[in-house]
Design a protein around this motif. Structure first.
Motif, PDB file in Angstrom:
ATOM      1  N   LYS A 138       0.880  -1.236   0.010  1.00 37.73           N
ATOM      2  CA  LYS A 138       0.152  -0.044  -0.143  1.00 37.73           C
ATOM      3  C   LYS A 138       0.695   1.331  -0.008  1.00 37.73           C
ATOM      4  N   ARG A 139       0.215   2.371  -0.511  1.00 37.99           N
ATOM      5  CA  ARG A 139       0.993   3.646  -0.496  1.00 37.99           C
ATOM      6  C   ARG A 139       0.281   4.252   0.558  1.00 37.99           C
ATOM      7  N   GLY A 140       0.763   4.783   1.670  1.00 37.70           N
ATOM      8  CA  GLY A 140       0.074   5.674   2.818  1.00 37.70           C
ATOM      9  C   GLY A 140      -0.256   6.823   2.408  1.00 37.70           C
ATOM     10  N   HIS A 141      -1.478   7.419   2.770  1.00 41.24           N
ATOM     11  CA  HIS A 141      -1.695   8.972   2.493  1.00 41.24           C
ATOM     12  C   HIS A 141      -2.418   9.410   4.097  1.00 41.24           C
ATOM     13  N   LYS A 142      -3.063   8.586   4.500  1.00 35.63           N
ATOM     14  CA  LYS A 142      -3.513   8.922   6.046  1.00 35.63           C
ATOM     15  C   LYS A 142      -4.007   7.977   6.720  1.00 35.63           C
ATOM     16  N   ILE A 143      -4.115   8.058   7.950  1.00 30.63           N
ATOM     17  CA  ILE A 143      -4.334   7.096   8.901  1.00 30.63           C
ATOM     18  C   ILE A 143      -5.631   7.146   9.961  1.00 30.63           C
ATOM     19  N   ALA A 144      -6.550   6.303  10.134  1.00 31.33           N
ATOM     20  CA  ALA A 144      -7.470   6.327  10.849  1.00 31.33           C
ATOM     21  C   ALA A 144      -7.312   6.303  12.349  1.00 31.33           C
ATOM     22  N   VAL A 145      -7.775   7.256  13.084  1.00 30.16           N
ATOM     23  CA  VAL A 145      -7.318   6.780  14.618  1.00 30.16           C
ATOM     24  C   VAL A 145      -8.607   7.367  15.253  1.00 30.16           C
ATOM     25  N   ASN A 146      -8.829   6.806  16.842  1.00 30.16           N
ATOM     26  CA  ASN A 146     -10.005   7.213  17.370  1.00 30.16           C
ATOM     27  C   ASN A 146      -9.479   8.264  18.430  1.00 30.16           C
ATOM     28  N   GLN A 147     -10.640   8.592  19.406  1.00 27.65           N
ATOM     29  CA  GLN A 147     -10.135   9.631  20.177  1.00 27.65           C
ATOM     30  C   GLN A 147      -9.147   9.524  21.152  1.00 27.65           C
ATOM     31  N   HIS A 148      -8.807   8.300  21.372  1.00 28.51           N
ATOM     32  CA  HIS A 148      -7.478   7.735  22.150  1.00 28.51           C
ATOM     33  C   HIS A 148      -6.268   7.620  21.374  1.00 28.51           C
ATOM     34  N   GLU A 169      -5.896   5.626  19.052  1.00 26.56           N
ATOM     35  CA  GLU A 169      -5.566   4.047  18.469  1.00 26.56           C
ATOM     36  C   GLU A 169      -5.951   4.125  16.958  1.00 26.56           C
ATOM     37  N   GLN A 170      -5.003   3.429  16.254  1.00 22.60           N
ATOM     38  CA  GLN A 170      -5.167   3.354  14.589  1.00 22.60           C
ATOM     39  C   GLN A 170      -6.124   2.134  14.693  1.00 22.60           C
ATOM     40  N   TYR A 171      -7.312   2.159  13.955  1.00 21.88           N
ATOM     41  CA  TYR A 171      -8.357   1.123  13.715  1.00 21.88           C
ATOM     42  C   TYR A 171      -8.428   1.048  12.436  1.00 21.88           C
ATOM     43  N   TRP A 222      -1.263   4.727  18.051  1.00 19.95           N
ATOM     44  CA  TRP A 222      -0.745   3.407  18.347  1.00 19.95           C
ATOM     45  C   TRP A 222      -1.580   2.508  17.818  1.00 19.95           C
ATOM     46  N   HIS A 223      -0.997   1.016  17.971  1.00 22.49           N
ATOM     47  CA  HIS A 223      -1.692   0.088  17.416  1.00 22.49           C
ATOM     48  C   HIS A 223      -1.197  -1.304  18.008  1.00 22.49           C
ATOM     49  N   GLN A 224      -1.940  -2.464  17.987  1.00 23.89           N
ATOM     50  CA  GLN A 224      -1.626  -3.519  18.579  1.00 23.89           C
ATOM     51  C   GLN A 224      -0.516  -4.338  17.876  1.00 23.89           C
ATOM     52  N   GLN A 225      -0.378  -3.867  16.441  1.00 22.25           N
ATOM     53  CA  GLN A 225       0.741  -4.504  15.794  1.00 22.25           C
ATOM     54  C   GLN A 225       2.025  -3.967  15.996  1.00 22.25           C
ATOM     55  N   VAL A 226       2.984  -4.791  15.874  1.00 22.71           N
ATOM     56  CA  VAL A 226       4.327  -4.420  15.743  1.00 22.71           C
ATOM     57  C   VAL A 226       4.758  -3.640  14.510  1.00 22.71           C
ATOM     58  N   GLU A 227       5.837  -2.782  14.576  1.00 23.16           N
ATOM     59  CA  GLU A 227       6.101  -2.256  13.149  1.00 23.16           C
ATOM     60  C   GLU A 227       7.629  -2.195  12.993  1.00 23.16           C
ATOM     61  N   LEU A 228       7.928  -2.526  11.834  1.00 23.32           N
ATOM     62  CA  LEU A 228       9.385  -2.218  11.398  1.00 23.32           C
ATOM     63  C   LEU A 228       9.603  -1.014  10.353  1.00 23.32           C
ATOM     64  N   HIS A 280       3.263   6.533  18.841  1.00 26.88           N
ATOM     65  CA  HIS A 280       4.433   7.109  17.730  1.00 26.88           C
ATOM     66  C   HIS A 280       3.859   7.933  16.910  1.00 26.88           C
ATOM     67  N   GLY A 281       4.824   8.685  16.285  1.00 23.56           N
ATOM     68  CA  GLY A 281       4.257   9.606  14.924  1.00 23.56           C
ATOM     69  C   GLY A 281       5.545   9.717  14.118  1.00 23.56           C
ATOM     70  N   LEU A 282       5.536  10.107  13.026  1.00 22.61           N
ATOM     71  CA  LEU A 282       6.272  10.273  12.026  1.00 22.61           C
ATOM     72  C   LEU A 282       6.544  11.861  11.471  1.00 22.61           C
ATOM     73  N   PHE A 283       7.477  12.472  11.698  1.00 22.04           N
ATOM     74  CA  PHE A 283       7.447  14.000  11.398  1.00 22.04           C
ATOM     75  C   PHE A 283       8.667  14.419  10.604  1.00 22.04           C
ATOM     76  N   PRO A 284       8.693  15.596   9.638  1.00 26.34           N
ATOM     77  CA  PRO A 284       9.759  15.636   8.811  1.00 26.34           C
ATOM     78  C   PRO A 284      10.856  16.226   9.921  1.00 26.34           C
ATOM     79  N   TYR A 285      12.134  15.931   9.304  1.00 26.21           N
ATOM     80  CA  TYR A 285      13.426  16.251  10.147  1.00 26.21           C
ATOM     81  C   TYR A 285      13.938  17.394   9.045  1.00 26.21           C
TER      82      TYR A 285
END
Length: 124
Positions: A2-12, A14-16, A45-51, A84-89
């Motif tokens: 997939k090519r990411g463009h946005k993520i869906a999160v709830n009020q806490h 959590e990515q759903y 955040w999410h229940q999965q691990v991420e590399l 976690h989040g990813l931000f420009p350096y």
């Protein structure tokens, strides 16, 4: 992939949105931060691990109590349930490869390897 463009999160935060399928809970992404609103992947955040590996440019990986700059060719492991989040350096553009998967893919029921190595990582 997939090519990411946005993520869906709830009020806490959590990515759903689904990661893979129930039979194979893994999703691979090629992400360009410039394609996201504000050029960043917001805190989540999410229940999965991420590399994550930086393909091009640089990125700042941030969470509640940490901040790390990753340069081209560098990567990190993000454990399950970690904010976690990813931000420009600086002004660097950033493209990265990202694999998000259920930690059950690392385990089997027949090995002491699970307890000695995998559980030690996932429970830390």
């Amino acid at each position: 992939m997939k090519r990411g463009h946005k993520i869906a999160v709830n009020q806490h935060h959590e990515q759903y949105d689904p990661q893979g399928t129930p039979d194979f809970p893994l999703e691979a992404y090629f992400t360009n931060l410039a394609s996201y609103p504000n050029n960043c992947v917001p805190l989540h955040w999410h229940q999965q691990v991420e590399l994550l590996t930086v393909y091009n440019g640089a990125v700042t990986v941030m969470g509640k109590n940490y901040k790390k700059v990753l340069l081209e060719g560098q990567g990190c492991f993000i454990n399950s349930n970690i904010l976690h989040g990813l931000f420009p350096y600086k002004d660097y553009e950033c493209q990265l490869f990202d694999i998000v998967f259920n930690p059950s893919l690392l385990k089997n029921d027949f090995s002491s390897y699970n307890h000695q190595f995998i559980d030690a990582i996932l429970l830390s």
